[in-house]
Each structure stands twice: as structure tokens, then as C-alpha cells.
Design an enzyme around this catalytic site. Structure first.
Site, PDB file in Angstrom:
ATOM      1  N   GLU A 130       0.823  -1.206   0.000  1.00 18.88           N
ATOM      2  CA  GLU A 130       0.000   0.000   0.000  1.00 18.88           C
ATOM      3  C   GLU A 130       0.863   1.264   0.000  1.00 18.88           C
ATOM      4  O   GLU A 130       0.519   2.265  -0.645  1.00 18.88           O
ATOM      5  CB  GLU A 130      -0.942  -0.021   1.198  1.00 18.88           C
ATOM      6  CG  GLU A 130      -2.042  -1.068   1.043  1.00 18.88           C
ATOM      7  CD  GLU A 130      -2.887  -1.241   2.282  1.00 18.88           C
ATOM      8  OE1 GLU A 130      -4.118  -1.156   2.180  1.00 18.88           O
ATOM      9  OE2 GLU A 130      -2.300  -1.468   3.373  1.00 18.88           O
ATOM     10  N   GLU A 150      -4.354  -9.546   3.224  1.00 21.91           N
ATOM     11  CA  GLU A 150      -5.219  -9.265   4.378  1.00 21.91           C
ATOM     12  C   GLU A 150      -6.419 -10.195   4.480  1.00 21.91           C
ATOM     13  O   GLU A 150      -6.828 -10.574   5.588  1.00 21.91           O
ATOM     14  CB  GLU A 150      -5.694  -7.805   4.324  1.00 21.91           C
ATOM     15  CG  GLU A 150      -4.650  -6.785   4.761  1.00 21.91           C
ATOM     16  CD  GLU A 150      -3.694  -6.380   3.659  1.00 21.91           C
ATOM     17  OE1 GLU A 150      -2.928  -5.430   3.867  1.00 21.91           O
ATOM     18  OE2 GLU A 150      -3.711  -7.014   2.575  1.00 21.91           O
TER      19      GLU A 150
END
Length: 276
Positions: A130, A150
Site C-alpha cells: 500500500e 489481508e
């Protein structure tokens, strides 16, 4: 898990990040190699101070972001710390970082004007990926591996991965990675346009230097105006993008540098940028 302490290479006041300034360039190196540069709350707090300092320093025109140790850019959130916070009831997990230590994080500094080059070697997973997605230029070593795992952990890529990856890669490809947590190689990231260049690990630093030099040859206010306009306009209709008001473009248009470039070209000399 071992604790963090300031290493000999770390700037005073920072234990998890090596922060240096060299001329017009700020170097920000995530410095927890013993846990593959996993980001704990202390690192987020230190990074917030660093981003604030870079934004306030008119002498800094460019940032290079990397990870120490060579094995990882960052594997994202420190899950050992998170497990402890879950046990004591202090963990919160959702989109963004408002109200948490280190806010606003780079992934939410939507008006951060100075260009950032990510130098990625090894793992860039979860929050590490990210971070790379939030940078402007990404240079990867051939051994780099990207991913958002995730979903496999009962979490979600709340630091922007769930939003940025579908904008930067084809939607169905992005969803395939988001919904399975499958990683992608540097070569695959290159095919998808998620990185600017892939080089051998031994050539990574030299390649980043070349990109740094190329950016610094450009007028700093032009670079910031271009970054601001491109980011703001990406979701606008084209007519609205032309009509919008851009703060950094106003500064560029009124700057001495906007005249220096054409004058230097006409005089067949190298322009002398001042950022003013």
C-alpha cells in the site's frame, strides 16, 4: 519480539526509520529489518513526523522511500503487536488511520506534493504494498514480491490497497489478488504497469539514482503541479479537469521558474531552478 533501538545509521530521534537529507533529496528507509520492516505504532508515529518535516522543508524537492536489510521493503502491519493490542482491547481495524498514532499516514496524505520514489526489494506485502501504491515512481528489484494478503488474516487492505489497486491495475486482475491474497512477482507487476522499472538487485540503487537525477533536472514547482493535477483529475470528467483550480499550478504559473525554463532554453544553458 525484540524491541527497537536507534541504530548507528538512524537519524537522532528516530529508532524505526533512518531519515536523512542530502541536498534536495530526503531518504526515508524503514529500519526494522529483523521483522522485515513490519510497521508498528512507533514506526507510524515516526513516519508522521518525517512526512511533516519533508512537507515543511522548502529545500527538499524529492523523497526516496526504501526498506533496510534487502529482504523486504515492508511486510506491512506488525501482526505480533496487533495480536497484543487485540488481547488488551486496544486494536481497531478499519479504513484509514484517523485517531491512531502516526495519522495522517502517507497513504492518506492526498495533497502531499513532493514526488516520492519507492525503491522496492524483497517483500512488499500488505501495508508495504500500500505504501508503494501511494508513491509516484516505483523501482523494483527482480526479486521483489508484491501482495495484499489481508483477506487471509481476517483483515482488509484499509490503508488504500482496496481502493488504489483497482485504479492502478485492471479491475478483474486487482480483484483476483484482493480476494485471494495471491502475491505477484516484480515481473508481473511490471506487466501490469504497477512499477516503472525492474532491475537486478545489485543495480537497484544505481537505477533509483538515475530516476532521482532525472526528476531533479525538472522544475520542482512544475513537478508538484503535475502531480497535483494528475491525482485530482483521475476521477474527473475531462472538461472538469481542465476547469479545476490547482493550488500548485497557480504557484508555478506565478513563479520565477516558469520564466527561467524558456529563458534558459533560448540561451542554450542549463536552467537554474529555485522553486520560487
Amino acid at each position: 519480539m525484540t524491541g527497537d533501538s536507534a541504530s548507528s545509521g538512524a537519524a537522532p530521534g528516530f529508532g524505526t526509520v533512518d531519515y536523512r537529507k542530502d541536498g534536495r533529496v530526503a531518504s526515508v528507509r524503514l529500519n526494522r529489518p529483523h521483522v522485515l520492516n513490519a510497521m508498528n505504532l512507533r514506526m507510524h508515529a515516526e513516519l508522521a513526523r518525517i512526512w511533516d518535516d519533508i512537507e515543511a522543508d522548502d529545500d527538499i524537492w524529492l523523497v526516496v522511500l526504501s526498506g533496510a536489510g534487502g529482504k523486504a521493503f515492508s511486510v506491512g502491519q506488525d501482526l505480533t503487536e496487533l495480536a497484543g493490542r487485540i488481547e488488551n482491547g486496544s486494536a481497531r481495524s478499519s479504513f484509514g488511520s484517523a485517531g491512531k498514532p502516526g495519522y495522517p499516514r502517507l497513504t492518506e496524505r492526498f495533497s502531499f506534493a513532493k514526488p516520492i520514489i519507492a525503491s522496492v526489494s524483497g517483500y512488499a506485502l500488505g501495508g508495504g504494498f500500500e505504501l508503494a501504491l501511494a508513491c509516484d515512481i516505483v523501482i523494483a528489484s527482480a526479486d521483489a514480491q508484491f501482495g495484499l494478503p489481508e483477506a487471509k488474516l481476517g483483515l482488509l487492505p484499509g490503508a488504500g490497497g482496496v481502493f488504489r489497486l483497482p485504479r492502478q491495475a485492471p479491475y478483474r486482475i486487482a480483484m483476483g489478488h484482493l480476494l485471494t491474497g495471491r502475491p505477484m512477482s516484480a515481473a508481473r507487476a511490471d506487466e501490469l504497469g504497477l512499477v516503472n522499472e525492474v532491475v537486478a538487485a545489485a543495480d537497484l540503487d544505481a537505477c533509483v539514482r538515475r530516476w532521482t537525477e532525472d526528476v531533479l533536472r525538472c522544475a520542482p514547482l512544475s513537478v508538484r503541479a503535475i502531480k497535483e493535477a494528475a491525482a485530482a483529475a483521475i476521477t474527473m470528467p475531462l472538461a472538469d479537469a481542465f476547469a479545476a483550480d490547482y493550488r500548485w499550478e497557480r504557484r508555478r504559473a506565478e513563479s520565477a521558474d516558469s520564466e527561467e525554463g524558456p529563458k534558459a532554453f533560448a540561451a542554450k544553458r542549463t536552467p537554474e531552478w529555485t522553486g520560487r
